[in-house]
Motif scaffolding. Sequence first.
Motif, PDB file in Angstrom:
ATOM      1  N   GLU A 199      13.407  -0.923 -13.062  1.00  0.00           N
ATOM      2  CA  GLU A 199      14.618  -1.144 -12.294  1.00  0.00           C
ATOM      3  C   GLU A 199      14.777   0.167 -11.632  1.00  0.00           C
ATOM      4  N   THR A 200      14.529   1.420 -12.099  1.00  0.00           N
ATOM      5  CA  THR A 200      14.652   2.571 -11.186  1.00  0.00           C
ATOM      6  C   THR A 200      13.559   2.886 -10.194  1.00  0.00           C
ATOM      7  N   LEU A 201      12.110   2.327 -10.611  1.00  0.00           N
ATOM      8  CA  LEU A 201      11.043   2.471  -9.719  1.00  0.00           C
ATOM      9  C   LEU A 201      11.173   1.724  -8.424  1.00  0.00           C
ATOM     10  N   VAL A 202      11.424   0.296  -8.718  1.00  0.00           N
ATOM     11  CA  VAL A 202      12.028  -0.631  -7.520  1.00  0.00           C
ATOM     12  C   VAL A 202      12.892   0.065  -6.479  1.00  0.00           C
ATOM     13  N   ASP A 203      13.720   0.735  -7.129  1.00  0.00           N
ATOM     14  CA  ASP A 203      14.962   1.048  -6.289  1.00  0.00           C
ATOM     15  C   ASP A 203      14.631   2.434  -5.693  1.00  0.00           C
ATOM     16  N   SER A 204      13.377   2.967  -6.041  1.00  0.00           N
ATOM     17  CA  SER A 204      13.053   4.085  -5.309  1.00  0.00           C
ATOM     18  C   SER A 204      11.814   4.505  -4.458  1.00  0.00           C
ATOM     19  N   PRO A 205      12.206   3.962  -3.072  1.00  0.00           N
ATOM     20  CA  PRO A 205      11.070   3.851  -2.210  1.00  0.00           C
ATOM     21  C   PRO A 205      10.277   5.264  -1.994  1.00  0.00           C
ATOM     22  N   VAL A 206       9.302   5.502  -1.268  1.00  0.00           N
ATOM     23  CA  VAL A 206       8.730   6.575  -0.711  1.00  0.00           C
ATOM     24  C   VAL A 206       8.299   6.485   0.644  1.00  0.00           C
ATOM     25  N   ILE A 207       8.606   7.654   1.382  1.00  0.00           N
ATOM     26  CA  ILE A 207       8.117   7.778   2.722  1.00  0.00           C
ATOM     27  C   ILE A 207       7.154   8.798   2.848  1.00  0.00           C
ATOM     28  N   CYS A 208       6.028   8.667   3.561  1.00  0.00           N
ATOM     29  CA  CYS A 208       5.078   9.537   3.834  1.00  0.00           C
ATOM     30  C   CYS A 208       4.449   9.553   5.121  1.00  0.00           C
ATOM     31  N   GLY A 209       3.785  10.523   5.419  1.00  0.00           N
ATOM     32  CA  GLY A 209       2.892  10.430   6.760  1.00  0.00           C
ATOM     33  C   GLY A 209       2.498  11.781   7.036  1.00  0.00           C
ATOM     34  N   ALA A 210       1.725  11.687   7.939  1.00  0.00           N
ATOM     35  CA  ALA A 210       0.922  12.904   8.609  1.00  0.00           C
ATOM     36  C   ALA A 210       1.732  13.928   9.217  1.00  0.00           C
TER      37      ALA A 210
END
Length: 302
Positions: A199-210
Motif C-alpha cells: 500500500e505504501t510502496l504504490v503510494d510513493s512515486p519516485v522522481i529522478c533525472g540528470a
Amino acid sequence: MRSWLHPVVLGLAWVFGAGSFTAASGPAETARPVRLDLDASEVGRKILHAKLVIPVQPGAVTLNYPKWIPGEHGPTGPVTDLAGLKFAAGGKSVDWKRDDAEMYTLHCEVPTGASELEVSLDFLLPPSSVEGFSSAASSTSELATINWNQVLVYPAGIPVRDLLYQASLTLPAGWKLGTSLPVASSSGRRTLFEAVSLETLVDSPVICGAHFRELPIGKGSAVPHFVEMAAESDEALQVPPQTRASYDRLVAEAGALFGARHYRSYRFLFALSDGVAHFGLEHHESSDDRVPERALLDDDLR
C-alpha cells in the motif's frame, strides 16, 4: 487537472479502492518481504526492467497486476504496457497463464520444494503524446517519474497493507532521485529502500533525472518539507525568490489551518518538462506534479 496545493490530502481513491486491489488467492507467505529490483538504466529508451522474488509455497499461485491506482478513480492499471513476463522457481522456468476472465490476473503452479517464485517483466513507457494520469507520458531522456504499480505483481487474496515489499532502483549514470520512501542504503547507481507495505510502496512515486534539485521549504517547521525537482535543464531548476517565499508560507499556513501534520515529511515531486503529461496527483507523503519545463521561470506558466 488534479489540484496539488493541499499538502495533507490522502489519496482517497486509494483508501476506498484498496479492497478492489485484491482478488482470489493462491498460497503465499507474508512474513518475508517480496524483493523488487527495478532497473531504469534504459529509461531513455522508455523501457523499465523489473525482477521480483516472491515468497511462496508449492502449489497453485495466483498473482495480480495492479488494476486500481491511487487517485485515478477507476481500473486504469496499464496492463497493456506490460511485456517480457517470465516466471521461474529453483532455477527452472515455470509456465503461467492469464486468467480466462480477468486480464490483470495470472496463474502458475509452483513446483515441489520451491519457496520462492522469481518473476521478470518489462514495462514499456508511453511516448510523449500519451495524456492522462500516472499511466500517461512520464519520462524523457533526461528525467522520469517512477510509479511502482507499473512494474510489479502481487499475491492475490492478501490485503495490500499486509504485503511487505523491499524495492531497489538502479538509475542511469549521473541521475539523482527524490521520494518519500525511506532509504536503507545507496551505492553507485543503485538505491535500496526499506521494506514497506505494498500500500505504501504504490503510494510513493519516485522522481529522478540528470538535472535534479532538492529545495527545503517551510523553514522552522518541526516536520521537514521539500520541493524535489527533475528538469530537462539546470536552468529550469532555478526558483525565483518570491516563489520560494510563497512555498515557505504554504507550509506555515497549512500548519496553522489544520493544526496537525499526518505525515513524517512531505515532498512535492516536480517533473519540469514539455515531454511528459501535465497534471497533479496527491499521495500521502508526496505529490506527483508534472508541469512545463519553464514553469518556475515564466510568469505566464508559473
